[in-house]
Write a protein that holds these residues in place. Structure first.
Motif, mmCIF file in Angstrom:
data_model
loop_
_atom_site.group_PDB
_atom_site.id
_atom_site.type_symbol
_atom_site.label_atom_id
_atom_site.label_comp_id
_atom_site.label_asym_id
_atom_site.label_seq_id
_atom_site.Cartn_x
_atom_site.Cartn_y
_atom_site.Cartn_z
ATOM 1 N N ALA A 102 0.843 -1.203 0.000
ATOM 2 C CA ALA A 102 0.000 0.000 0.000
ATOM 3 C C ALA A 102 0.877 1.251 0.000
ATOM 4 C CB ALA A 102 -0.929 -0.013 1.210
ATOM 5 N N HIS A 103 1.964 1.236 0.820
ATOM 6 C CA HIS A 103 2.893 2.378 0.837
ATOM 7 C C HIS A 103 3.471 2.606 -0.561
ATOM 8 C CE1 HIS A 103 3.944 1.732 5.401
ATOM 9 N NE2 HIS A 103 2.725 2.193 5.223
ATOM 10 N N MET A 104 3.874 1.520 -1.223
ATOM 11 C CA MET A 104 4.507 1.627 -2.548
ATOM 12 C C MET A 104 3.542 2.202 -3.588
ATOM 13 S SD MET A 104 6.571 -1.990 -2.323
ATOM 14 C CE MET A 104 6.910 -2.180 -4.060
ATOM 15 N N ARG A 105 2.297 1.727 -3.533
ATOM 16 C CA ARG A 105 1.291 2.212 -4.502
ATOM 17 C C ARG A 105 0.981 3.696 -4.254
ATOM 18 N NH1 ARG A 105 -3.678 -1.650 -4.085
ATOM 19 N NH2 ARG A 105 -4.484 -0.226 -5.678
ATOM 20 N N PHE A 106 0.749 4.040 -2.983
ATOM 21 C CA PHE A 106 0.450 5.445 -2.669
ATOM 22 C C PHE A 106 1.653 6.340 -2.967
ATOM 23 C CE2 PHE A 106 -3.158 4.566 0.505
ATOM 24 C CZ PHE A 106 -4.115 5.055 -0.359
ATOM 25 N N HIS A 107 2.860 5.852 -2.588
ATOM 26 C CA HIS A 107 4.041 6.690 -2.795
ATOM 27 C C HIS A 107 4.221 6.995 -4.288
ATOM 28 C CE1 HIS A 107 8.174 7.954 -1.277
ATOM 29 N NE2 HIS A 107 8.006 8.435 -2.482
ATOM 30 N N THR A 108 4.062 5.970 -5.120
ATOM 31 C CA THR A 108 4.189 6.184 -6.562
ATOM 32 C C THR A 108 3.086 7.130 -7.053
ATOM 33 O OG1 THR A 108 5.095 3.945 -6.698
ATOM 34 C CG2 THR A 108 4.459 5.001 -8.778
ATOM 35 N N ALA A 109 1.894 7.003 -6.485
ATOM 36 C CA ALA A 109 0.784 7.889 -6.876
ATOM 37 C C ALA A 109 1.081 9.352 -6.529
ATOM 38 C CB ALA A 109 -0.510 7.431 -6.214
ATOM 39 N N THR A 110 1.834 9.579 -5.423
ATOM 40 C CA THR A 110 2.167 10.965 -5.087
ATOM 41 C C THR A 110 3.092 11.574 -6.155
ATOM 42 O OG1 THR A 110 4.075 10.452 -3.656
ATOM 43 C CG2 THR A 110 1.914 10.618 -2.586
ATOM 44 N N HIS A 111 3.946 10.737 -6.755
ATOM 45 C CA HIS A 111 4.789 11.236 -7.857
ATOM 46 C C HIS A 111 3.914 11.594 -9.060
ATOM 47 C CE1 HIS A 111 9.008 10.394 -6.505
ATOM 48 N NE2 HIS A 111 8.358 9.622 -5.659
ATOM 49 N N LEU A 112 2.873 10.790 -9.314
ATOM 50 C CA LEU A 112 1.969 11.091 -10.435
ATOM 51 C C LEU A 112 1.268 12.423 -10.177
ATOM 52 C CD1 LEU A 112 0.374 7.570 -11.105
ATOM 53 C CD2 LEU A 112 2.414 8.596 -12.128
ATOM 54 N N LEU A 113 0.869 12.639 -8.920
ATOM 55 C CA LEU A 113 0.231 13.910 -8.564
ATOM 56 C C LEU A 113 1.175 15.078 -8.819
ATOM 57 C CD1 LEU A 113 -1.679 13.964 -5.156
ATOM 58 C CD2 LEU A 113 -2.535 14.626 -7.404
ATOM 59 N N CYS A 114 2.445 14.901 -8.460
ATOM 60 C CA CYS A 114 3.444 15.949 -8.693
ATOM 61 C C CYS A 114 3.519 16.319 -10.167
ATOM 62 C CB CYS A 114 4.834 15.493 -8.229
ATOM 63 S SG CYS A 114 5.068 15.577 -6.459
ATOM 64 N N ALA A 115 3.365 15.306 -11.020
ATOM 65 C CA ALA A 115 3.424 15.565 -12.464
ATOM 66 C C ALA A 115 2.184 16.306 -12.938
ATOM 67 C CB ALA A 115 3.572 14.245 -13.213
ATOM 68 N N LEU A 116 1.056 16.082 -12.243
ATOM 69 C CA LEU A 116 -0.219 16.701 -12.652
ATOM 70 C C LEU A 116 -0.384 18.116 -12.100
ATOM 71 C CD1 LEU A 116 -2.509 13.590 -12.025
ATOM 72 C CD2 LEU A 116 -1.893 14.533 -14.269
ATOM 73 N N VAL A 117 0.275 18.366 -10.957
ATOM 74 C CA VAL A 117 0.147 19.672 -10.290
ATOM 75 C C VAL A 117 1.521 20.344 -10.288
ATOM 76 C CG1 VAL A 117 -0.547 20.874 -8.178
ATOM 77 C CG2 VAL A 117 -1.682 18.734 -8.817
ATOM 78 N N PRO A 118 1.768 21.272 -11.215
ATOM 79 C CA PRO A 118 3.113 21.842 -11.369
ATOM 80 C C PRO A 118 3.429 22.939 -10.354
ATOM 81 C CG PRO A 118 1.658 22.789 -12.997
ATOM 82 C CD PRO A 118 0.818 21.816 -12.198
ATOM 83 N N HIS A 119 3.390 22.581 -9.076
ATOM 84 C CA HIS A 119 3.714 23.529 -8.004
ATOM 85 C C HIS A 119 4.605 22.829 -6.981
ATOM 86 C CE1 HIS A 119 0.920 26.692 -9.277
ATOM 87 N NE2 HIS A 119 0.134 25.709 -9.648
ATOM 88 N N PRO A 120 5.390 23.601 -6.207
ATOM 89 C CA PRO A 120 6.266 22.977 -5.203
ATOM 90 C C PRO A 120 5.450 22.250 -4.137
ATOM 91 C CG PRO A 120 6.826 25.296 -5.509
ATOM 92 C CD PRO A 120 5.528 25.065 -6.224
ATOM 93 N N VAL A 121 6.044 21.210 -3.577
ATOM 94 C CA VAL A 121 5.416 20.426 -2.513
ATOM 95 C C VAL A 121 5.984 20.902 -1.178
ATOM 96 C CG1 VAL A 121 5.247 18.107 -1.513
ATOM 97 C CG2 VAL A 121 5.083 18.423 -3.995
ATOM 98 N N ASP A 122 5.102 21.206 -0.204
ATOM 99 C CA ASP A 122 5.672 21.601 1.098
ATOM 100 C C ASP A 122 5.199 20.702 2.236
ATOM 101 O OD1 ASP A 122 3.156 22.571 1.516
ATOM 102 O OD2 ASP A 122 3.724 24.678 1.635
ATOM 103 N N GLY A 123 4.799 19.493 1.917
ATOM 104 C CA GLY A 123 4.458 18.518 2.945
ATOM 105 C C GLY A 123 3.970 17.241 2.294
ATOM 106 N N CYS A 124 4.205 16.123 2.980
ATOM 107 C CA CYS A 124 3.869 14.836 2.389
ATOM 108 C C CYS A 124 3.722 13.805 3.493
ATOM 109 C CB CYS A 124 5.005 14.431 1.445
ATOM 110 S SG CYS A 124 4.848 12.786 0.759
ATOM 111 N N SER A 125 2.702 12.944 3.388
ATOM 112 C CA SER A 125 2.544 11.856 4.349
ATOM 113 C C SER A 125 1.965 10.656 3.626
ATOM 114 C CB SER A 125 1.620 12.300 5.488
ATOM 115 O OG SER A 125 1.467 11.247 6.415
#
Ligand SMILES: [Zn+2]
Length: 242
Positions: A102-125
């Motif tokens: 589950a961690h691996m799937r969600f973690h990879t999904a957060t990278h996909l989100l980064c690609a979709l939202v072109p703004h800096p990230v200032d927190g992650c869980s």
């Protein structure tokens, strides 16, 4: 005293043979481990240690050892008996594979989100039940549009891989660093970079699936305005289960 981090090269390893190096108030340090320690927003692994004689120890969490740089400490469950796990003991260390997956799937999904939202990230869980990413931005975000974007990148089945680059190479490409709060660890001479082919490239030490197709049914469950300049995107498994 350091711990060989087997999960950095192969996130699919669920067990390894190892030797207990230390047992202190923080937990147990092994010479090598498949347990990922809390860091970079990703939760620590849980699992079990088993000795050749059959003694079993439940591990509730994994952390970087405070005081022993490079050592990873495995935190026993509250009240667990560690008597059979003194330094020198050989153990089979096995993670909770369902939780890690589950961690691996969600973690990879957060990278996909980064690609979709072109703004800096200032927190992650990233946990086994949900993941959240805070973007430094004030523009509105649409839940359904982002969910559709993730579904598209999952359906396109992009390869996910990591490699190590020199700090000099990283300094020459400042655009690589997406996160404002989680800077890659420095001083080791090299930095681990995670690439989702054609989608995202950034320094990351976490565990990921090998292809975006394995992310599966991950959707945006909530978008919150945390502050004037922070938009929080929460991810969940469609239907609520992994
Ligand atoms: Zn990552």
């Amino acid at each position: 005293m350091t711990t060989e981090e087997l999960f950095r090269e192969d996130a699919t390893l669920e067990a390894c043979e190892a030797t207990v190096l230390a047992l202190d108030e923080q937990g147990l340090v092994l010479d090598r481990t498949v347990f990922y320690p809390l860091g970079g927003g990703q939760a620590g692994d849980s699992g079990t240690f088993i000795t050749a004689g059959g003694a079993t120890l439940v591990i509730a969490d994994t952390r970087k050892h405070q005081g022993l740089p490079g050592a990873i400490t495995h935190v026993p469950a509250v009240g667990a008996d560690t008597a059979a796990f003194t330094p020198g003991t050989r153990v089979t260390a096995r993670i909770d594979g369902t939780k890690r997956r589950a961690h691996m799937r969600f973690h990879t999904a957060t990278h996909l989100l980064c690609a979709l939202v072109p703004h800096p990230v200032d927190g992650c869980s990233i946990t086994a039940g949900y993941a959240r990413l805070d973007f430094h931005m004030n523009e509105p975000l649409d839940k359904d549009t982002l969910s559709a974007g993730i579904a598209r990148l999952v359906a396109e089945a992009h390869a996910v891989s990591h490699r190590w680059i020199s700090e000099a190479e990283l300094d020459a490409n400042p655009g690589l660093v997406r996160s404002m709060s989680v800077q890659p660890p420095r001083g080791l001479g090299r930095v681990r970079v995670l690439e989702i082919e054609g989608v995202d490239l950034q320094p990351c030490g976490g565990t990921h699936v090998a292809n975006t197709a394995e992310v599966g049914d991950v959707v945006v469950t909530k978008i919150e305005k945390k502050s004037a300049m922070t938009r929080r995107v929460v991810l969940g498994f469609a239907g609520g289960v992994a």
